[in-house]
Design a protein around this motif. Structure first.
Motif, mmCIF file in Angstrom:
data_model
loop_
_atom_site.group_PDB
_atom_site.id
_atom_site.type_symbol
_atom_site.label_atom_id
_atom_site.label_comp_id
_atom_site.label_asym_id
_atom_site.label_seq_id
_atom_site.Cartn_x
_atom_site.Cartn_y
_atom_site.Cartn_z
ATOM 1 N N UNK A 12 29.053 30.849 42.299
ATOM 2 C CA UNK A 12 29.761 29.607 41.969
ATOM 3 C C UNK A 12 28.767 28.450 41.945
ATOM 4 N N UNK A 13 28.882 27.632 40.900
ATOM 5 C CA UNK A 13 27.999 26.481 40.746
ATOM 6 C C UNK A 13 28.776 25.232 41.131
ATOM 7 N N UNK A 14 28.278 24.509 42.170
ATOM 8 C CA UNK A 14 28.967 23.347 42.717
ATOM 9 C C UNK A 14 28.042 22.142 42.604
ATOM 10 N N UNK A 55 33.660 16.924 31.727
ATOM 11 C CA UNK A 55 33.781 17.851 30.600
ATOM 12 C C UNK A 55 34.425 19.146 31.061
ATOM 13 N N UNK A 56 33.937 19.699 32.171
ATOM 14 C CA UNK A 56 34.533 20.908 32.753
ATOM 15 C C UNK A 56 35.724 20.494 33.596
ATOM 16 N N UNK A 57 36.922 20.654 33.055
ATOM 17 C CA UNK A 57 38.118 20.150 33.730
ATOM 18 C C UNK A 57 38.830 21.224 34.545
ATOM 19 N N UNK A 58 38.385 22.433 34.513
ATOM 20 C CA UNK A 58 39.001 23.517 35.293
ATOM 21 C C UNK A 58 37.938 24.572 35.551
ATOM 22 N N UNK A 59 38.115 25.422 36.538
ATOM 23 C CA UNK A 59 37.120 26.473 36.774
ATOM 24 C C UNK A 59 36.997 27.397 35.571
ATOM 25 N N UNK A 60 35.773 27.641 35.151
ATOM 26 C CA UNK A 60 35.502 28.567 34.061
ATOM 27 C C UNK A 60 34.909 29.836 34.664
ATOM 28 N N UNK A 104 30.301 34.701 37.091
ATOM 29 C CA UNK A 104 29.808 33.349 37.343
ATOM 30 C C UNK A 104 30.980 32.386 37.223
ATOM 31 N N UNK A 105 31.006 31.364 38.076
ATOM 32 C CA UNK A 105 32.097 30.396 38.078
ATOM 33 C C UNK A 105 31.514 29.009 37.916
ATOM 34 N N UNK A 134 33.550 35.787 29.047
ATOM 35 C CA UNK A 134 34.945 35.378 28.972
ATOM 36 C C UNK A 134 35.092 34.015 29.616
ATOM 37 N N UNK A 135 35.786 33.101 28.935
ATOM 38 C CA UNK A 135 36.110 31.796 29.514
ATOM 39 C C UNK A 135 37.597 31.777 29.772
#
Length: 784
Positions: free
Chosen positions: A35-37, A64-69, A84-85, A760-761
């Motif tokens: 996970x990238x924080x 830009x990233x509005x939800x966990x991908x 990867x998150x 997959x996103x």
């Protein structure tokens, strides 16, 4: 890309996946998530793109990233199947249409992932911000205070003010982390707009570290390739730590299949000699299995139900004696028959002596009534034999033709032996009818029979009166215990209820439970009889009733007591036990003369003759019943059970050969063919998987966890300090718990989307929240 150990590990893990897929199993190595924080615009998405080597994530200014991908790398050549998150950037102030609790919504999203113990945390912080106030490091320390799964990533090193650098941070001397920091240089927006690809960006990153005076001495431990090696090594460590338990499980499965696989490996379906040998082995095993079920065996004991010989034994000693008692004539009818017999023999004359012919006629009639219970006895044993044989023959289901023919042959043999046994039993009854042996040593004779009928009974009562208050020894013997339900109590009085019953030779008692401390009632057995109760259409219980022959209440104001149990076996057991205790079944009326008033025996001489013959009949029938009870089990054992055992062990194989289709009998069923092939395939795959695991253990190495460092400089985020006030600023907003952790879908095959191979996103959470926040931040999990 990746270290040498990972390059060796990837093909081995792929081989392990292939081997286990052949065995119909998944590879449960459970690789951790990454996970990238980080804060907003810290470069999190760029770090992931460089790591993956693909340009696929949205980018721009603001959030830009509005939800966990959730990104799954599947079937890649250079990395393992990773998850990867990419998490939304941490922000403090709502902008535009963002909800007032945006900070807490994002924190909730992040905590759902990084709280998991199998999640590696990349805490991304720009080099041109204050590292001591990094929100990413604060959140990471909340869930990973020991720093065992947190790696610091410093971005935007190329954007620092001139004359400044992050050397002391990257050397882990200033603001240290247990796993240290890795510096990376991402593409700028200008580079992206100029179509600068990832490969060129990685080359530019390397040149930056090699040419920068503050970083060139550590250039080998900086940059995206090094980050890849570090993460891959953590995955290698995880796999090696997982292997021992995984190997043990596979070895257990392999051992369980070894014997069966060895048999199937030697079996050739088309070899006539092998078919003949298999037929011989199966028939021998059938004979052994049948004998074990009949004679009893210590291996594979059924602890749930009675089967085979145990059920036949119960028929011998419980069901058959009960059936004999049921057909005994009642006293009134027997005396009436004796009366008529004496008077019909004397005819018009008045007899002075008790006629022998009356005794013989009554005895023969009583003996003839034994045929019904004896035939029923044979039928019950025959059905149990068939059930036992079918239980054994079902093991031949791999060969349907053999199973069918064997069942036909053995069933025919049982029916033939049943017929012989029935003839033999009828012969035994006829033998008893042929000659009434009044010289039998146990027969009382005419002299003893002429004593008053109740004399012995009175002596027994007188003998008991001298020991008042002392129960005879037999009354202390417990005949049976168990749970029964009193089913005929009305709902107004509590309804049906289950109690713990104890039957002795003198009484039937019931208690609240099986601890036998709280006795509810004790019912004496005097003048009690047993009556069958027909089972209702929807009833699940098996019921019998106890009543008093003198029409007195049995329990409180109830004339009878209906007792229910859960199975026919329990019902039969309780009936047999009550029979032993002297509670006999109600006599079944055979004709319509039962309720007719008996004729007046005003003649004292006739009454005396009736009494004499009554005693003689009772004595002689005791002898006959004793003989029948002894001979019936022996006859059935000899003519049916032993004969069937001998037939299966010595003649069955010959009759199968006599069919002339020995080869066809051994044709496998399609299910058996598939099972054999599956066992062999699974056995081979497990051996291959264990070999691969051995290669993994020998070709990879683990890196030890770095020693702890003093990370007290990171101030953990306090939930209290993060509680926002309402829009009006009046009171702190009350918030609930964070939503549950979303599940990452398990990928079962390769996927591809346009421009992104194997990625997959997935949309995980809604972008909007209620305008008035009413939840507290999620609690920090306790770290053991």
């Amino acid at each position: 890309m990746g270290n040498r150990g990972m390059e060796d590990l990837i093909p081995l893990v792929n081989c392990l996946h292939d081997a286990l897929s052949s065995a119909g199993q998944g590879c449960s190595l459970y690789l951790p998530q990454i996970a990238v924080v980080g804060g907003q615009s810290a470069g999190k998405s760029s770090v992931l793109e460089n790591f993956v080597g693909r340009d696929f994530l949205p980018r721009g200014s603001g959030i830009v990233t509005r939800r966990p991908l959730i990104l799954q790398l599947l079937n890649a050549d250079t990395v393992l199947n990773l998850t990867l998150v990419d998490l939304p950037g941490i922000t403090k102030v709502p902008v535009g249409d963002q909800p007032p609790d945006i900070e807490y919504q994002i924190r909730d999203m992040i905590m759902q992932f990084i709280c998991q113990e199998n999640c590696l945390i990349l805490a991304v912080t720009p080099a041109n911000t204050d590292l001591a106030n990094s929100d990413a490091l604060k959140l990471a320390k909340d869930v990973d205070p020991q720093g065992q799964r947190t790696i610091g990533v410093i971005t935007k090193l190329d954007l620092m003010d001139e004359g400044t650098d992050a050397r002391e941070i990257l050397e882990n001397r200033l603001l240290p982390l247990r796993r240290g920091y890795i510096g990376v240089v991402n593409r700028s927006q200008k580079d992206i707009d100029g179509k600068k690809d990832i490969k060129a960006a990685l080359l530019a990153e390397r040149n930056f570290f090699l040419s920068h005076p503050a970083y060139k001495h550590m250039s080998e431990s900086m940059g995206t390739p090094y980050l890849q090696r570090v993460l891959n090594q953590q995955l290698t460590n995880h796999i090696r730590d997982t292997l021992p338990a995984f190997r043990s499980r596979l070895q257990s499965q392999l051992l369980a299949l070894n014997k069966e696989a060895e048999i199937y490996r030697q079996y050739s379906p088309d070899d006539p000699a092998r078919r003949t040998k298999t037929l011989l082995q199966l028939v021998q095993r059938l004979a052994v299995d049948f004998e074990k079920l009949i004679e009893g065996s210590g291996d594979k004991v059924d602890t749930i139900n009675l089967s085979g010989g145990a059920r036949i034994n119960r028929i011998f000693h419980e069901r058959f004696p009960y059936e004999l008692v049921k057909i005994e004539s009642n006293e009134r009818k027997l005396r009436q028959e004796i009366n008529y017999a004496i008077r019909n023999i004397h005819g018009i004359r008045t007899g002075l002596f008790t006629p022998d012919m009356a005794f013989e006629a009554i005895v023969k009639k009583q003996i003839s009534t034994l045929k019904g219970p004896c035939i029923k006895f044979i039928d019950m044993v025959s059905e149990e034999l068939l059930t036992t044989v079918h239980q054994c023959i079902n093991k031949l289901s791999s060969f349907p033709k053999l199973q069918d023919e064997t069942e036909k042959i053995v069933t025919t043999e049982i029916r033939e032996q049943e017929s012989k046994c029935r003839d033999q039993v009828m012969l035994l009854i006829d033998i008893q009818l042929a000659y009434i042996n009044t010289k039998h040593e146990d027969f009382i004779g005419f002299i003893n029979a002429q004593q008053p009928y109740n004399q012995n009974k009175k002596k027994g009562v007188a003998g008991m009166s001298g020991n008042q208050g002392v129960a005879p020894p037999s009354s202390l013997i417990v005949i049976q215990k168990g749970w029964l339900t009193i089913s005929n109590i009305s709902i107004m009085k509590g309804g049906a209820k289950e109690y713990w019953f104890i039957l002795t030779a003198q009484s039937l008692s019931w208690f609240k439970d099986d601890e036998e401390k709280e006795k509810k009632y004790m019912l004496p057995l005097d003048n009690l009889k047993l009556r069958d109760v027909e089972k209702g259409f929807m009833a699940s219980k098996f019921v019998f009733a106890i009543f008093n022959t003198e029409l007195r209440n049995v329990y409180k104001d109830y004339k009878c007591l209906e007792l229910a149990c859960d199975s026919q076996d329990e019902l039969d057991s309780w009936k047999a036990s009550l029979l032993r205790a002297g509670v006999y079944p109600e006599k079944v009326t055979v004709d319509g003369h039962e309720n007719r008033a008996s004729e007046n025996l005003s003649d004292p001489q006739l009454e005396r003759q009736v009494e004499t013959i009554r005693n003689l009949v009772d004595s002689y029938m005791n002898i006959v019943n004793k003989t029948i009870k002894d001979l019936m089990p022996k006859t059935i054992m000899h003519l049916m059970i032993n004969s069937v055992k001998e037939f299966i062990s010595s003649e069955l194989l010959a009759q199968l050969y006599a069919l002339g289709e020995c080869s066809a009998l051994m044709d496998e069923s399609p299910e058996q063919q598939r099972h054999r092939e599956e066992v062999l395939r699974k056995h081979t795959a497990l051996k291959e998987a264990l070999a691969v695991i051995g290669d993994i253990s020998s070709s990879t190495c683990s890196t030890p966890l770095p020693p702890p460092v003093d990370s007290s400089w990171i101030q953990t985020s306090s939930p209290a300090s993060l509680c926002p006030t309402s829009v009006t600023g009046a009171k702190p907003v009350i918030r609930g718990h964070a939503p549950p952790v979303p599940r990452v879908p398990t990928h079962t095959g390769s996927t591809a989307s346009s421009g992104i191979n194997g990625i997959q996103q997935l949309a995980g959470l809604p972008t909007r929240a209620p305008s008035v926040p009413r939840r507290q931040p999620p609690a920090i999990p306790k770290v053991k």
